[in-house]
Enzyme design. Structure first.
Site, PDB file in Angstrom:
ATOM      1  N   TYR A  48      -5.094 -12.709  -4.134  1.00  0.00           N
ATOM      2  CA  TYR A  48      -4.867 -11.421  -4.798  1.00  0.00           C
ATOM      3  C   TYR A  48      -6.071 -10.496  -4.651  1.00  0.00           C
ATOM      4  O   TYR A  48      -5.918  -9.314  -4.365  1.00  0.00           O
ATOM      5  CB  TYR A  48      -4.574 -11.664  -6.289  1.00  0.00           C
ATOM      6  CG  TYR A  48      -4.078 -10.424  -7.002  1.00  0.00           C
ATOM      7  CD1 TYR A  48      -2.711 -10.175  -7.112  1.00  0.00           C
ATOM      8  CD2 TYR A  48      -4.975  -9.507  -7.545  1.00  0.00           C
ATOM      9  CE1 TYR A  48      -2.251  -9.044  -7.748  1.00  0.00           C
ATOM     10  CE2 TYR A  48      -4.522  -8.364  -8.182  1.00  0.00           C
ATOM     11  CZ  TYR A  48      -3.155  -8.134  -8.291  1.00  0.00           C
ATOM     12  OH  TYR A  48      -2.699  -7.012  -8.911  1.00  0.00           O
ATOM     13  N   ASP A  88      -5.759  13.317   9.491  1.00  0.00           N
ATOM     14  CA  ASP A  88      -4.483  12.612   9.355  1.00  0.00           C
ATOM     15  C   ASP A  88      -4.309  11.964  10.730  1.00  0.00           C
ATOM     16  O   ASP A  88      -3.947  12.632  11.707  1.00  0.00           O
ATOM     17  CB  ASP A  88      -3.373  13.630   9.045  1.00  0.00           C
ATOM     18  CG  ASP A  88      -2.019  12.962   8.818  1.00  0.00           C
ATOM     19  OD1 ASP A  88      -1.951  11.727   8.884  1.00  0.00           O
ATOM     20  OD2 ASP A  88      -1.038  13.687   8.582  1.00  0.00           O
ATOM     21  N   PHE A 118       2.427  17.349   8.983  1.00  0.00           N
ATOM     22  CA  PHE A 118       3.590  16.491   9.186  1.00  0.00           C
ATOM     23  C   PHE A 118       4.467  16.624   7.936  1.00  0.00           C
ATOM     24  O   PHE A 118       3.979  16.959   6.863  1.00  0.00           O
ATOM     25  CB  PHE A 118       3.112  15.044   9.389  1.00  0.00           C
ATOM     26  CG  PHE A 118       4.242  14.070   9.542  1.00  0.00           C
ATOM     27  CD1 PHE A 118       5.056  14.121  10.650  1.00  0.00           C
ATOM     28  CD2 PHE A 118       4.498  13.113   8.574  1.00  0.00           C
ATOM     29  CE1 PHE A 118       6.113  13.234  10.790  1.00  0.00           C
ATOM     30  CE2 PHE A 118       5.538  12.222   8.706  1.00  0.00           C
ATOM     31  CZ  PHE A 118       6.354  12.278   9.814  1.00  0.00           C
TER      32      PHE A 118
HETATM   33  C1  PLP Z   1       4.111   9.086  10.123  1.00  0.00           C
HETATM   34  C2  PLP Z   1       3.123  10.094   9.705  1.00  0.00           C
HETATM   35  C3  PLP Z   1       2.779  10.264   8.358  1.00  0.00           C
HETATM   36  C4  PLP Z   1       3.477   9.525   7.228  1.00  0.00           C
HETATM   37  O1  PLP Z   1       3.289   8.176   7.298  1.00  0.00           O
HETATM   38  P1  PLP Z   1       4.350   7.090   6.786  1.00  0.00           P
HETATM   39  O2  PLP Z   1       3.661   5.820   7.170  1.00  0.00           O
HETATM   40  O3  PLP Z   1       5.629   7.320   7.489  1.00  0.00           O
HETATM   41  O4  PLP Z   1       4.459   7.243   5.311  1.00  0.00           O
HETATM   42  C5  PLP Z   1       1.794  11.191   8.059  1.00  0.00           C
HETATM   43  N1  PLP Z   1       1.207  11.924   9.007  1.00  0.00           N
HETATM   44  C6  PLP Z   1       1.524  11.803  10.302  1.00  0.00           C
HETATM   45  C7  PLP Z   1       0.830  12.646  11.321  1.00  0.00           C
HETATM   46  C8  PLP Z   1       2.498  10.895  10.701  1.00  0.00           C
HETATM   47  O5  PLP Z   1       2.836  10.797  11.991  1.00  0.00           O
END
Ligand code: PLP
Length: 459
Positions: free
Chosen positions: A75, A216, A127
């Site tokens: 955990y 991101d 996104f």
């Molecule tokens: C897929 C994606 C997300 C979201 O991620 P999930 O894992 O689907 O929740 C955020 N930003 C970008 C650029 C993505 O391609």
């Protein structure tokens, strides 16, 4: 484009196989009608080649599967977390690592912690989930992609418009902007990359105004490889060094590891800010799980730690990006207009141009997606007015900027032969394109209608 691209050689061999269902034309016809012409409503059992998304659909390596057995399910303080943490720290150059089960939770935790209602979040392009999470916290998402003339030959069309960013900050005031995000690669702009020069310039602007810059970075390895191939000065640097340099310019990162983690689930938030990490960790424990697993099993952390190393292998990235370009050239050869250059994870077909007899309000992208499924059982996704347009019921129709169909490519899953098969059948669709019919929505929900709406053919 237009030149023939050779099939890239897969730098792996297949150790484990998963049969996929072959369906005859009559079965496909019955299935698409049952699904009311919405490909999201097809069972995967009714799909021969599934190009719906590259998210969480990756094939893992023998090494990753061995790691699954090594997963430490303790955990707290599991060995698998330490391995994950060390790997992420080394590549992403940030000391504080919070695991999460996928990217959108990382977004939610970051925005819940730093974003106040009415504040702005600039991004080269949000996104969908990043936009939705910003809005959910009362924030205002702002897209500032660089405008590139299609004929300029400029490769880095994922870039942030740095001048527009500077002006935006001066207009709105740095105190109203808690974070600036750089999405690499720029998913919503065809998976095209951001250059290192643009990373550096964006970082310089953020820091001049005292605003943190977060990445991101779902497709950080694909982006880093494009820098190596297309940005002068990086030819002889390793992809890992390029990734490390890129992240040095940021203050934090959030990642959906369902893409370049080469696994099926996972994500994280990384930051250089201890105080921010402490605040986010409290929420992480509340909504995801303890700080050393964050909604993942120990085995997932293990597979991801290995995936982050494997995804930086240059023979893999050469094959990966070439396979995308290869599918693009095959489809062009079949008579389908595509968006060029191709990016890191998908080929986009311009259905608006391909089907000029179907107006935007009759969803030419959906017509093409349905035609491709009928022809050969491939599942693609419409990225046009069905997904991003407005209107319906009583409201006025507003089209999306373009009517596209995306063929997203899972990593290490389909062979060149699968893509050649799709292109051969796409050529049949091209031959009879004037007979393709428009679509209309029969019933739709208020939000994200493309996932669940029912459709019918017109005429
Ligand atoms: C897929 C994606 C997300 C979201 O991620 P999930 O894992 O689907 O929740 C955020 N930003 C970008 C650029 C993505 O391609």
């Amino acid at each position: 484009m237009g030149e023939k691209i050779k099939a890239p050689v897969e730098p792996f061999r297949i150790k484990s196989v998963e049969p996929i269902p072959t369906l005859d034309a009559a079965t496909r016809e019955a299935k698409i009608r049952e699904a009311q012409f919405n490909l999201f409503k097809l069972d995967a059992e009714s799909v021969f080649i599934d190009l719906l998304t590259d998210s969480g659909t990756n094939a893992m390596s023998a090494h990753q599967w061995a790691g699954i057995m090594e997963g430490d399910e303790s955990y707290a303080g599991a060995r698998s977390f330490r391995r994950f943490e060390n790997t992420v720290q080394e590549i992403f150059r940030m000391p504080y690592i919070l695991p999460a089960h996928q990217g959108r939770v990382a977004e939610n935790i970051l925005f819940s912690t730093i974003l106040k209602p009415g504040q702005f979040v600039p991004n080269n392009t949000h996104f969908d989930t990043t936009r939705a999470n910003t809005l959910h916290k009362g924030g205002i998402p702002i897209d500032l992609p660089v405008a590139v003339d299609g004929s300029s030959g400029e490769y880095f069309r994922g870039n942030m418009d740095v001048l527009a960013l500077e002006k935006f900050i001066e207009d709105k005031g740095a105190e109203n902007i808690p974070v600036i995000i750089l999405t690499v690669t720029n998913n919503s702009v065809g998976g095209l990359p951001v250059s290192m020069e643009n990373v550096r310039q964006t970082s310089e602007v953020c820091h001049r105004f005292g605003i943190p810059m977060f990445f991101d970075c779902a497709r950080f390895a694909e982006n880093s490889y494009f820098i190596k191939k297309h940005e002068p000065g990086y030819e002889s640097r390793s992809v890992k060094e390029i990734a490390q340099e890129m992240f040095e310019y940021g203050d934090g990162a959030m990642m959906s590891a369902k893409k370049d983690g080469l696994a099926n689930i996972g994500g994280f938030i990384a930051t250089k800010d201890l105080e921010l990490a402490r605040r986010m960790r409290e929420l992480l424990i509340l909504v995801e799980g303890y700080a050393t697993y964050g909604g993942l099993a120990g085995r997932d952390l293990e597979a991801l730690a290995i995936g982050f190393e494997e995804v930086l292998a240059e023979d893999y990235l050469e094959y990966r990006t070439s396979q995308v370009a290869y599918l693009g050239s095959l489809l062009e050869g079949a008579g389908l207009p595509i968006v060029t250059p191709t990016g890191g994870h998908a080929v986009f077909v311009d259905a608006g141009e391909f089907l000029p007899h179907i107006p935007a309000e009759q969803f030419p992208g959906q017509s093409l997606a349905v035609a491709l499924y009928r022809e050969c059982g491939v599942r693609t996704v419409e990225i046009g007015s069905l997904m991003f347009g407005e209107g319906g019921d009583d409201a006025e129709f507003v089209p999306a900027p373009r009517e596209l169909v995306r063929l997203a490519m899972p990593r290490r899953v389909y062979t060149n032969t699968h893509y050649e098969f799709i292109a051969e059948h796409a050529a049949n669709v091209a031959k009879k394109k004037s007979s393709l019919k428009g679509m209309k929505i029969l019933s739709q929900p208020k939000l994200l209608r493309h996932f669940i709406c029912d459709l019918a053919e017109i005429g």
